[in-house]
Design an enzyme around this catalytic site. Structure first.
Site, short mmCIF file in Angstrom:
data_model
loop_
_atom_site.label_atom_id
_atom_site.label_comp_id
_atom_site.label_asym_id
_atom_site.label_seq_id
_atom_site.Cartn_x
_atom_site.Cartn_y
_atom_site.Cartn_z
N ILE A 1 0.80 -1.23 0.00
CA ILE A 1 0.00 0.00 0.00
C ILE A 1 0.83 1.27 0.00
O ILE A 1 0.30 2.36 0.04
CB ILE A 1 -0.98 0.05 1.20
N GLY A 2 2.12 1.12 -0.03
CA GLY A 2 2.92 2.35 -0.09
C GLY A 2 4.38 1.99 -0.21
O GLY A 2 4.80 0.90 0.17
N TYR B 1 13.25 3.93 1.85
CA TYR B 1 13.90 2.80 2.50
C TYR B 1 12.94 1.76 3.04
O TYR B 1 13.35 0.82 3.68
CB TYR B 1 14.83 3.29 3.62
N VAL C 1 5.49 -0.50 2.59
CA VAL C 1 4.45 -0.77 3.56
C VAL C 1 3.39 -1.67 2.94
O VAL C 1 2.93 -1.44 1.83
CB VAL C 1 3.77 0.53 4.02
N LYS D 1 5.70 -2.99 7.80
CA LYS D 1 6.65 -2.10 7.17
C LYS D 1 7.94 -2.86 6.97
O LYS D 1 8.57 -3.28 7.93
CB LYS D 1 6.87 -0.92 8.12
N LYS D 2 8.29 -3.03 5.74
CA LYS D 2 9.49 -3.80 5.44
C LYS D 2 10.61 -2.84 5.10
O LYS D 2 10.55 -2.12 4.12
CB LYS D 2 9.17 -4.71 4.25
N ASP E 1 8.40 15.25 16.03
CA ASP E 1 7.88 15.34 14.66
C ASP E 1 6.36 15.34 14.69
O ASP E 1 5.72 14.62 13.91
CB ASP E 1 8.40 14.18 13.81
#
Lengths: 385, 354, 368
Positions: C21-22, C26, C29, C44-45, C137
């Site tokens: 999905i994204g 780096y 997802v 998240k890879k 952030d």
């Protein structure tokens, strides 16, 4: 309580003033104006005025045996002990002060009589009792940790209600009520507020819907008006044009008709949309609020213990590690906002965190499990200080 | 006692409060009893020995009998040596104490999951330290790091980084005893009659003991606050016990349990808190050269064979995947591939095209 | 090493990836699920071995902090597993974020809604600060919203522990529009107050429906801030002229917040002003904010389940320039592999829910 006037519309209301009631007992149909709103006595009062008083041709006063035939203006009221009698009897018996009920002997006052709503007096009594109890026993499912506790509460309430309705252990039950009231005063109050809010929401929702409906109706009316005017104008224009110009009549008519269509479609798309979507949204929001209420704010909602009570942070320490920082000649640290106190607090917490945790022993204590949820460690002994 | 949860909502008042320390990965994953530690190391060692024996055998049948493998204690000795070396390096680079302590912890934890015969602590130590600089927010560029360490190329450090992180279970946050000691130092100043002059001396001594404790297994068994307290107790027993009693003022408890806990810690630090004997270590190091796992030695026969094996497996996987896709296309049904994909769960994560 | 890998392989089997999905520089997802329960997750890879300095710092930070934090208003890291080349973070799946909510013009905000979101933000932040972690952030894009309406802090790629005394921190943190003046002036020693400033900006943005202080460069940001809140005096903010990057930016008068936030209550503006105090030491803390009268006054904060949410969009794969740790992408679209049947089914059930809830019988009530 404004609509009570409807319930009394069986004769002229004569306000009895002063003490001299004895003289005027029989001259006109006596009207007893009760202003009591509490329901210690019998009777169900309906504030919205939508239910009417019970009425039957068979009505007969058990005390004087008069009925509708003899006395067309017969009106039976209910006493605090749930016995019926006609207004004349009430007046005769109780005008001079409290007196025993002719049927059961309980001491009654004149004011304690109310109009009957239900055919069956038993129902009348039950409804009154339930209403009274519901005012105070107003906890909801959310106030209980689990379904079981909630059911226990409901059972208790039903028990109390049953006792009151059937006159079992009345004194003891009343004591229970008082005790409950004392213990739960705050929560009762809160729930009353909540219910008021709930009612408010409903009202707002209804108001809004009504508004919306009116608006839409007005819109529609206006649109119709416009259309009619446009058509008129169009027709007049055609006539003018046909008179003045020398172009083809058919073409002119066609063109004007096209314009009219275009105008109509433009109008329909722009108007209703915005109104529709926001109203739908707010309606669904209002609907939701009847299902899930908003609760008061609670600052912190987690269960983490940060050892706050095991140490006191002072605002000054002898601390070589932070000497330079605190001297801060140019005020740079201060302007940037660095706070040594926060570093100290962290250190202090590290000093007390885990003091109470006993080390593992032996080969088969709780093994470290990577998938464990925090707090699942076995050998923690909480500090008792 | 557990104050400040005074909320009317039923939520927090009935629930049990958990301490923040218990939420940490240090408490949840890296807490052992002394017996468990010994057992873990022994088991690890045994498994390693048999695996390496096999590697030797497949390389050159019969070779393994002549090899004298290290035992668990010898492994531990070697690790201890390199823990000491971290100190030296940190002094050299002027890294803060936080980095040093974190690197030490990483090294120790690494060897609870791996054996020195697979990975020599000399390299792991460098990697652990580098990783520690990153996780504690004192990063240094790889260039700068390796250029200050003789005979070390960037790849020496980087190759192991992921392995170290993996072995740590990615539990990077560590609570350290030296911070607890600092907190103790601050808090004793709140005691009614704190002797300020002695305090500084006691603190310095205690800090030395904290550093010594890093050479022991203390942090894997006890909490950092307990270790710090033990060190303070070694420096000034009366101060420590006065402080403890002020923390647990319940008159019914004559001796707060933690006082009992710090005794074995003190013994441990005094017994184990000094660097290992140089001769003994040298001996171990020598033997290690001979019993290293050949599969991990780049260029050896076993290593190459292992690589071939892995390549073959990867090839097969790729082929299988291509088959599936081809079948789906022949199917013509765009949803067919979805079904096939579901049943064959893709275990290996390494496809970049996924 | 093999034992470690084996353990990892087992962990990996617990989670299945469904759909990309994204994608960022780096990390990639995926939407996925827990095999045993079917629970939706985001995986998240992170590719390892990409950078010359090894494991990326943002990845390290995310893992480090999320592993230790467990709170209702902080995104939950369910698991971490790895293979030779990749690091996988399994995060809870969150449909949308506050930025999308603000930007969706079809949604109407009640004051109670804003109160609810602010309360959840402060709670999550207070928990971080309680653990001595600065987020650094905060922005609407990093405040994710779950299906049940709970708001969660996400993206700890820039987070760090409080510094020990004397240690410098970088001032290049926090997205410019949400960055406080002390960072813009280059301060290297700061505290939790920087996060509170960001929250103040988010608070204002919720009311205005547009970013409150949008500067176009660091210098312009300062000007924008001063124009909105007035130039600080030495008295107001002692020592600020000594900050490393201090430059005079212009003298602007203070205008009362009420002029811009016309519909806000007095409590509301009071809290907002306390979040935007120049001197960081005097700025309100998260804990104090949660005890501010604004939250206790009526109306009660909306229950999270009733907060407005944007309708799920459907668009194809969107490349994200820098995948800053968002567990969810800007779209929850079908991606490359289309699964139309599932999508339609989901939509129906959502609508069905609304209809049903409207027709729930009202409680029978004698207490009228």
């Amino acid at each position: 309580m404004s609509n009570r006037a409807n319930g009394w519309l069986r004769g002229t209301i004569v306000r009895k003033s002063g003490v001299s009631t004895a003289s005027s007992t029989r001259t006109s149909t006596p009207q007893i104006q009760s202003t009591s709103t509490t329901v210690f006595g019998g009777g169900v009062k309906d504030a919205s005025g939508r239910t009417s008083e019970y009425f039957s041709m068979e009505d007969q006063c058990p005390v004087c045996k008069s009925d509708r035939y003899l006395n067309p203006k017969l009106r039976l009221l209910v006493s605090a002990c749930y016995h019926k009698m006609c207004e004349s009897c009430i007046d005769r018996l109780f005008t001079l002060g409290p007196a025993p009920c002719p049927i059961c002997g309980k001491i009654l006052r004149k004011l304690a009589f109310t109009p009957q709503t239900f055919e069956d007096l038993g129902v009348e009594k039950e409804v009154a009792v339930r209403r009274r109890i519901a005012k105070e026993f107003n906890k909801r499912r959310e106030d209980f940790p689990d379904l079981h506790a909630y059911n226990d509460y409901l059972e208790e309430v039903e028990d109390i209600t049953f006792n009151l309705i059937n006159d079992i252990d009345v004194a003891e039950t009343e004591a229970r009520i008082v005790q409950y009231r004392q213990e739960n005063a705050a929560l009762i109050e809160l729930n009353i507020q909540r219910e008021e809010q709930y009612a408010q929401y409903l009202k707002e929702q209804e108001d809004f819907e009504r508004q919306e409906r009116e608006q839409r109706a007005a819109e529609l009316r206006r649109a119709e008006e416009e259309e009619r005017e446009e058509r008129e104008k169009g027709r007049r224009e055609i006539i003018d044009k046909l008179e003045t110009s020398d172009k083809d009549a058919i073409k002119l008519v066609a063109r004007s008709r096209l314009e009219a269509m275009r105008r109509a479609s433009a109008r329909s798309t722009s108007s209703g949309n915005v109104l529709q979507s926001s109203s739908r949204l707010l309606r669904s929001r209002a609907a939701q609020s009847t299902v899930v209420p908003d609760v008061p704010h609670v600052p912190l909602q987690d269960n983490w213990y940060a050892y706050e009570d095991m140490f006191t942070l002072r605002d000054n320490y002898d601390d070589p590690a932070s000497e330079a920082v605190r001297r801060d000649r140019e005020g740079i640290m201060r302007a940037g906002g660095y706070r040594v106190e926060q570093a100290w607090e962290r250190a202090l917490r590290c000093a007390v965190a885990g003091l109470e945790i006993m080390p593992l022993e032996g080969l088969h204590s709780t093994a470290s499990d990577p998938a464990a949820v925090p707090g699942a460690g076995g050998d923690v002994v909480m500090a008792s200080a | 006692m557990t104050a400040d949860i005074a909320s009317p909502a039923a939520e927090s008042s009935t629930a049990v409060r958990t301490t923040l320390y218990e939420a940490s990965t240090q408490y949840r994953h890296w807490r052992y009893s002394l017996e468990q530690l010994a057992h873990t190391r022994a088991a690890l060692n045994t498994a390693a020995v048999s695996a390496i024996q096999e590697a030797f055998e497949s390389d050159e049948p019969g070779s393994s009998s002549s090899v004298s493998f290290l035992n668990a204690d010898e492994e531990h000795l070697l690790v201890k040596l390199y823990v000491g070396k971290i100190s030296q390096l940190c002094g050299h680079f002027r890294f803060p104490e936080e980095v040093e302590a974190t690197a030490v912890t990483y090294l120790k934890r690494f060897y609870l999951k791996n054996t020195v015969m697979d990975w020599h602590p000399k390299n792991v130590m460098l990697t652990a330290l580098f990783l520690a600089t990153k996780t504690t927010n004192h990063p240094i560029s790889l260039e700068a790091y390796t250029s200050h360490i003789p005979k070390t190329a960037p790849s020496d450090v980087l190759d192991l980084e992921f392995l170290v992180a993996q072995s740590l279970g990615f539990d990077f946050a560590v609570w350290h005893a030296h911070r607890s000691l600092w907190g103790l130092w601050l808090d004793v100043q709140s005691l009614p009659d704190a002797p300020l002059d002695d305090l500084r001396a006691s603190y310095d001594t205690a800090l030395k003991y904290v550093r010594a404790s890093r050479l022991t297994d203390a942090e894997l068994v006890y909490t950092p606050s307990q270790i710090a307290l033990a060190c303070l107790s070694l420096a000034s027993p009366s101060l420590a016990s006065t402080w403890v009693r002020s923390k647990f003022p319940d008159p019914e408890i004559t001796d707060p349990p933690v006082l009992g806990v710090i005794e074995p810690i003190k013994t441990l630090i005094l017994a184990d808190g000094s660097p290992p004997e140089v001769e003994a270590v040298r001996e171990v190091d020598r033997r290690l050269k001979l019993c290293k796992n050949p599969e991990k030695v780049v260029g050896s026969k076993a290593y190459l064979k292992k690589r071939e094996e892995e390549e073959r497996k990867a090839d097969e996987k790729r082929r299988r995947k291509a088959d599936v896709i081809k079948r789906a296309m022949e199917d013509g049904d765009p949803f067919g591939s979805e079904l096939a994909g579901r049943t064959a769960l893709d275990d290996d994560d390494d496809d970049d095209e996924d | 090493m093999d034992a470690v890998e084996k353990a990892n392989a087992e962990r990996q089997r617990r989670w299945a990836k469904d759909q990309k999905i994204g994608e960022g520089t780096y990390a990639v997802v995926y939407r996925g699920r827990e095999v045993a329960t079917g629970r939706k997750v985001a995986i998240k890879k992170i590719k390892v071995g990409q950078f010359k300095d090894g494991l990326d710092m943002s990845a390290i930070r995310e893992v480090k902090y999320l592993r230790e934090l467990k709170h209702q208003n902080v995104i939950e890291l369910l698991d971490v597993f790895s293979s030779k080349m990749n690091l996988n973070l399994v995060l809870e799946f969150l449909d949308t974020d506050l930025e999308l909510v603000i930007k969706d013009r079809s949604l109407v905000f009640l004051p109670a809604d804003i109160k609810s979101w602010m309360a959840m933000t402060f709670r999550g932040l207070e928990f971080c600060h309680r653990n001595f972690i600065l987020h650094r952030d905060l922005k609407p894009n990093n405040l994710l919203i779950a299906a049940d309406g709970q708001l969660k802090l996400a993206d700890f790629g820039l987070a760090r522990d409080f510094a020990d005394p004397g240690y410098k921190m970088t001032c290049q943190v926090i997205t410019r529009w949400y960055r406080p003046a002390e960072l813009l002036f280059g301060s290297r020693y700061y505290s939790t107050a920087v996060d509170i400033w960001s929250v103040g900006c988010i608070f204002a943005e919720l009311m205005l429906r547009t970013p409150y202080l949008p500067g176009e460069s660091d210098m312009d940001q300062l000007k924008t801030i001063f124009r909105a809140l007035g130039t600080p005096t030495e008295e107001e903010w002692p020592g600020h002229t000594k900050l490393p990057d201090y430059v005079p930016v212009g003298q602007f008068p203070k205008t009362p917040l009420r002029d811009l936030f016309t519909a806000a209550s007095a409590d509301c503006l009071n809290l907002l002003s306390k979040c935007l105090i120049y001197e960081p030491r005097r700025r309100i803390s998260a804990k104090e904010a949660l005890n501010h009268p604004y939250f206790f006054a009526l109306p009660y904060p909306t229950h999270p389940s009733k907060l407005p949410k944007p309708a799920p969009k459907r668009s194809s794969l969107l490349p994200l320039e820098e995948l800053d740790g968002n567990a969810e992408p800007n779209s929850s679209g079908p991606g490359v592999k289309a699964n139309p049947p599932n999508k339609l089914k989901r939509k129906h059930s959502e609508d069905g829910m609304n209809e049903r809830s409207k027709s729930i019988a009202r409680r029978l009530d004698f207490s009228q």
